[in-house]
Each structure stands twice: as C-alpha cells, then as structure tokens.
Design an enzyme around this catalytic site. Structure first.
Site, short mmCIF file in Angstrom:
data_model
loop_
_atom_site.label_atom_id
_atom_site.label_comp_id
_atom_site.label_asym_id
_atom_site.label_seq_id
_atom_site.Cartn_x
_atom_site.Cartn_y
_atom_site.Cartn_z
N ASP A 204 -48.48 48.57 9.63
CA ASP A 204 -47.33 47.93 10.01
C ASP A 204 -47.06 46.88 8.64
OD1 ASP A 204 -45.24 45.72 10.80
OD2 ASP A 204 -45.74 46.70 12.86
N HIS B 289 -43.80 49.72 10.91
CA HIS B 289 -43.20 48.68 11.91
C HIS B 289 -42.03 49.53 12.63
CE1 HIS B 289 -42.43 44.95 13.70
NE2 HIS B 289 -41.21 44.89 13.50
N SER C 183 -41.27 44.34 18.88
CA SER C 183 -41.17 43.54 17.67
C SER C 183 -40.78 42.28 18.07
CB SER C 183 -39.95 44.06 16.57
OG SER C 183 -40.34 43.41 15.52
#
Length: 312
Positions: A257, A286, A192
């Site tokens: 996501d 995610h 991320s």
C-alpha cells in the site's frame, strides 16, 4: 517539534488541509465532481438534488423510490442494466449537524440475512461506487446500504472529521428505521478514509461485524510514520477506538500500500481484541485489493461461515 514542524504548524496541517506537503495531502478530503443526481420520481416536477453539470449519457438509467430516482452521468461508469438499477433506492436524510446526506440502498440479494453499511474511500462518490456495490453484494449475498459524506455527491456541507461521524450516524439511523434492519444483521464496512466513521460507529454500537479495508491508525501516523503517541490534535484516531469494538473485526490490507502503509493494518490488528483472521494481500496496493481472488474468498468465508456460526 516533530520532523522540524512546530505544534501550531501541525495543528494547521490537520485543521486546514490541503497543505503543501505531499504526504499530508493524503489526508485532505478529495470529493470528485458529482457523478450522479437525484431526480424527482414523478412527473410532478420539482428541482433535482445534485451537483451541477449536465447528466450526459445517462440514457434514462434510473433507480426508483417513492420520491427520488438515481440518474448517473457517464463519469459514474456504471456497468449494469436497467433491471439492476431498478433495485436501487435513493433518498436524502439529515445529519445531526444539519447536513443533507444522500443515501443509496442496493437490493442485491432478496432474503439476504446481512446488510453491509458501506463507507467508501476518499476520491469517489455513490455514483462511481454503484457498480462495485452490485458486484460485491451479489457475490457475498448481502444487500448494500451506502451514503455520501458531507460535501460529496448530493450531500451538502463540507467534509470534516466531525461531519464524518454524524454522516455515518445518520446513515445507520436511516438503515435501522427505514428498512427495519436490526444491528445484529448490519456489517459495517469501511474502505480507507471510510474506516474512520466505521471504527467510530463500531466502537459505540454492537453490530454483526466490522470490516476495515486499507485502514489508517491516525492522521498523524499517516503523515509522520514515526509518530508513537496520539496527540490531542490528531485526526482520525482509529488506533485509540479499535479496542472498544465488541463485534468481530476483519482487517484487510495490501502489503504494498503506497497511501496508507501496511504497518497501519498490522498495528490495528494487534490492538483489536475482536479481530478475526486478517487478510494481508501480498503485493496489493491501496486501490487494487478487490482485484485479487483472496479478497472475495475471505469476505465470503467471513459472512457465510464465521458470522453465521458465531455463538452469541
């Protein structure tokens, strides 16, 4: 103006997060309440390094080094034993921007060829990640080295894009000098927001490989999905740096996501000349890719076969 916002408002959005927009809030840094402290590893006393708050339920669980040991709070949700924690070394290094950076070396796999330099996601710190590091390192036969960004855990300063780049530089330097790990044995892994320092470092240094887990193309493109160009004030411009990476790159993204759309992973894959076969996890969001069996399978194949058989 884009989406009805002026240039100055856009600048404000990236320079002064968090901002009211729910979408742009995805880009704000969210350090958690620290889940650990570093305590001096001798009876000589001395102040501990770390966030405020009591260290409840740590039960004397510590990982040792010459100077510091890791003490976790209940919030760290550590799932391993004292024996595992004895294989954790913690220390503090300093970044070029003057911040103190907490570092953690997890010796999962004595004699492992590769060490993973792991840059974690937004709302976690080293204490919360420690269990995951043990599980990952043991399963892919790598040692794991990680660090907390400025303003996270025991690291001082405030989180910012510039600090991210100097934070990972300090971690890379510590891994190279303190443990003598050479670049061809370092796998850079970003998750991320952690893909931002990872891509930056990988675009400047040759290493064994880079893994980009739920990566973003740029800040503007997360907040405003229709963005086609990179603006001078854009934050986190992974899309402009990924083509400069000279090491093999494995991109992993969930197709569902909800924070960083799957299209970001696809766009980076297309722009990256050194990309290997990516892992698109059907149905994953995610924060749950690690729960799918393909995740470990793909990483294991990458580390134990593709990297080992690579001709230099």
């Amino acid at each position: 103006a884009m989406n009805g916002l002026s240039i100055s408002e856009l600048c404000c959005l990236f320079c002064c997060p968090p901002c009211p927009s729910r979408i742009a809030a995805k880009l704000a840094f969210l350090p958690p309440q620290p889940t650990y402290v570093f305590v001096p590893d001798s009876e000589a006393g001395g102040a501990s390094v770390g966030g405020g708050g009591s260290v409840r339920g740590a039960g004397g669980i510590t990982g040792t080094t010459a100077r510091w040991k890791l003490q976790l709070t209940e919030r760290a949700e550590f799932q391993y034993s004292q024996r595992e924690l004895d294989n954790v070394e913690v220390f503090v290094t300093r970044s070029s921007r003057g911040n103190r950076i907490g570092c953690m070396y997890v010796r999962c796999s004595p004699g492992a060829r590769f060490t993973v330099l792991f840059s974690h996601g937004n709302a976690v710190d080293l204490g919360q990640m420690s269990s995951f590091y043990f599980g990952l390192g043991t399963r892919i036969n790598c040692n794991i080295f990680s660090y907390d960004y400025s303003g996270y855990g025991v690291s001082t300063g405030k989180p910012s894009e510039k600090n991210l780049y100097s934070d990972i530089d300090a971690a890379w330097h510590a891994l190279r000098t303190r443990y003598g790990v050479s670049p061809e044995n370092i796998i850079l892994y970003g998750q991320s927001i952690g893909t931002v320092p990872t891509v930056d470092l990988a675009s400047r240094y040759e290493c064994a490989a880079a893994v980009l887990h739920s990566p973003l193309t740029s800040g503007m493109r997360v907040a405003f999905p229709d963005t086609k160009n990179t603006y001078c004030f854009d934050a986190f411009p992974n899309i402009e740096k990924v083509s400069k990476i000279t090491s093999p790159v494995l991109i992993i993204h969930g197709t569902e996501d909800e924070v960083i759309d799957f299209s970001h992973g696809l766009a980076l894959f297309e722009r990256c000349p050194k990309a290997v076969e990516p892992l698109w996890v059907e149905g994953a969001g995610h924060n749950d890719i690690e729960l799918y069996s393909q995740y470990l399978e793909r990483l294991r194949r990458f580390v134990t076969q593709e990297l080992v058989n690579r001709r230099n």
